[in-house]
Design a protein around this motif. Sequence first.
Motif, PDB file in Angstrom:
ATOM      1  N   MET A  45       0.939  -1.105   0.005  1.00  0.00           N
ATOM      2  CA  MET A  45      -0.140   0.141   0.029  1.00  0.00           C
ATOM      3  C   MET A  45       0.838   1.383   0.072  1.00  0.00           C
ATOM      4  O   MET A  45       0.301   2.307  -0.585  1.00  0.00           O
ATOM      5  N   SER A  46       2.310   1.133   0.449  1.00  0.00           N
ATOM      6  CA  SER A  46       2.997   2.306   0.626  1.00  0.00           C
ATOM      7  C   SER A  46       3.206   3.003  -0.803  1.00  0.00           C
ATOM      8  O   SER A  46       3.315   4.013  -1.029  1.00  0.00           O
ATOM      9  N   LYS A  47       3.345   1.890  -1.742  1.00  0.00           N
ATOM     10  CA  LYS A  47       3.664   2.530  -2.919  1.00  0.00           C
ATOM     11  C   LYS A  47       2.604   3.200  -3.590  1.00  0.00           C
ATOM     12  O   LYS A  47       2.741   4.169  -4.413  1.00  0.00           O
ATOM     13  N   GLU A  48       1.289   2.864  -3.470  1.00  0.00           N
ATOM     14  CA  GLU A  48       0.145   3.403  -3.818  1.00  0.00           C
ATOM     15  C   GLU A  48      -0.064   4.690  -3.369  1.00  0.00           C
ATOM     16  O   GLU A  48      -0.452   5.706  -3.991  1.00  0.00           O
ATOM     17  N   ASN A  49       0.197   4.739  -2.080  1.00  0.00           N
ATOM     18  CA  ASN A  49      -0.105   6.053  -1.310  1.00  0.00           C
ATOM     19  C   ASN A  49       0.868   7.082  -1.578  1.00  0.00           C
ATOM     20  O   ASN A  49       0.570   8.269  -1.762  1.00  0.00           O
ATOM     21  N   LYS A  50       2.311   6.613  -1.927  1.00  0.00           N
ATOM     22  CA  LYS A  50       3.252   7.722  -2.366  1.00  0.00           C
ATOM     23  C   LYS A  50       2.692   8.212  -3.777  1.00  0.00           C
ATOM     24  O   LYS A  50       3.060   9.135  -4.106  1.00  0.00           O
ATOM     25  N   SER A  51       2.356   7.207  -4.994  1.00  0.00           N
ATOM     26  CA  SER A  51       1.821   7.948  -6.213  1.00  0.00           C
ATOM     27  C   SER A  51       0.625   8.898  -5.914  1.00  0.00           C
ATOM     28  O   SER A  51       0.683   9.621  -6.607  1.00  0.00           O
ATOM     29  N   ALA A  52      -0.262   8.455  -5.044  1.00  0.00           N
ATOM     30  CA  ALA A  52      -1.301   9.366  -5.011  1.00  0.00           C
ATOM     31  C   ALA A  52      -0.853  10.798  -4.331  1.00  0.00           C
ATOM     32  O   ALA A  52      -1.563  11.719  -5.093  1.00  0.00           O
ATOM     33  N   LEU A  53      -0.025  10.869  -3.552  1.00  0.00           N
ATOM     34  CA  LEU A  53       0.635  12.050  -3.031  1.00  0.00           C
ATOM     35  C   LEU A  53       1.192  12.904  -4.211  1.00  0.00           C
ATOM     36  O   LEU A  53       1.091  14.165  -4.422  1.00  0.00           O
ATOM     37  N   GLU A  54       2.183  12.042  -5.031  1.00  0.00           N
ATOM     38  CA  GLU A  54       2.714  12.700  -6.190  1.00  0.00           C
ATOM     39  C   GLU A  54       1.844  13.414  -7.210  1.00  0.00           C
ATOM     40  O   GLU A  54       1.896  14.409  -7.693  1.00  0.00           O
ATOM     41  N   ALA A  73       7.831   6.465   2.235  1.00  0.00           N
ATOM     42  CA  ALA A  73       6.357   5.804   2.504  1.00  0.00           C
ATOM     43  C   ALA A  73       6.573   4.654   3.298  1.00  0.00           C
ATOM     44  O   ALA A  73       7.683   3.598   2.905  1.00  0.00           O
ATOM     45  N   GLU A  74       5.853   4.562   4.408  1.00  0.00           N
ATOM     46  CA  GLU A  74       5.565   3.339   5.142  1.00  0.00           C
ATOM     47  C   GLU A  74       4.305   3.298   5.660  1.00  0.00           C
ATOM     48  O   GLU A  74       3.762   3.869   6.420  1.00  0.00           O
ATOM     49  N   GLY A  75       3.670   1.891   5.319  1.00  0.00           N
ATOM     50  CA  GLY A  75       2.565   1.698   5.981  1.00  0.00           C
ATOM     51  C   GLY A  75       1.615   2.623   5.521  1.00  0.00           C
ATOM     52  O   GLY A  75       1.502   2.877   4.146  1.00  0.00           O
ATOM     53  N   ASP A  76       0.737   3.250   6.324  1.00  0.00           N
ATOM     54  CA  ASP A  76      -0.116   4.351   5.776  1.00  0.00           C
ATOM     55  C   ASP A  76       0.218   5.741   6.017  1.00  0.00           C
ATOM     56  O   ASP A  76      -0.523   6.576   5.885  1.00  0.00           O
ATOM     57  N   LEU A  77       1.367   5.924   6.275  1.00  0.00           N
ATOM     58  CA  LEU A  77       2.115   7.116   6.224  1.00  0.00           C
ATOM     59  C   LEU A  77       2.840   7.344   4.882  1.00  0.00           C
ATOM     60  O   LEU A  77       3.793   6.583   4.482  1.00  0.00           O
ATOM     61  N   VAL A  78       2.942   8.562   4.484  1.00  0.00           N
ATOM     62  CA  VAL A  78       3.991   9.245   3.446  1.00  0.00           C
ATOM     63  C   VAL A  78       4.665  10.752   3.965  1.00  0.00           C
ATOM     64  O   VAL A  78       3.731  11.318   4.303  1.00  0.00           O
ATOM     65  N   ALA A  79       5.949  10.678   4.056  1.00  0.00           N
ATOM     66  CA  ALA A  79       6.487  12.151   4.531  1.00  0.00           C
ATOM     67  C   ALA A  79       7.136  12.560   3.188  1.00  0.00           C
ATOM     68  O   ALA A  79       7.711  11.917   2.495  1.00  0.00           O
ATOM     69  N   ALA A  80       6.612  13.824   3.190  1.00  0.00           N
ATOM     70  CA  ALA A  80       7.387  14.491   2.056  1.00  0.00           C
ATOM     71  C   ALA A  80       8.248  15.752   2.463  1.00  0.00           C
ATOM     72  O   ALA A  80       7.636  16.620   3.490  1.00  0.00           O
TER      73      ALA A  80
END
Length: 120
Positions: free
Chosen positions: A1-10, A69-76
């Motif tokens: 899920m981390s990869k998908e969340n990272k992509s969504a934030l981008e 990205a890790e788990g349900d968190l994404v830090a930018a």
Amino acid sequence: MSKENKSALESANQAIRAGNIEGFLSFCTDDLEWTTVGRETIKGKDAVRRWMRTAYTDPPKFTVTDLIAEGDLVAAIGEIAINDGHGQQAHSSYCDVWRFRNGKMAELRAFVIDLDGSAT
């Protein structure tokens, strides 16, 4: 899920760079909680929409230097410049920590440091 969340934030960041507030908000939950640590907390997508319309009269210019990205968190981590309302750019360094829920951004904790003494 981390990869998908990272992509969504981008993708959400691309929308906000283009001045597309609604496009950005499409990646957010209705009960979004947006906290600028030490300043304010905005609750709900509609309240964030109203805030963005006044804070981002011109699209912000920002660079993300690190995206983690890790788990349900994404830090930018990066730098941002926004129009301060007086025709000047306000520059800040930031670390945004986003919590995702069901593939959407549900919570933001923004740690912002003003670089030129101006508030963002």
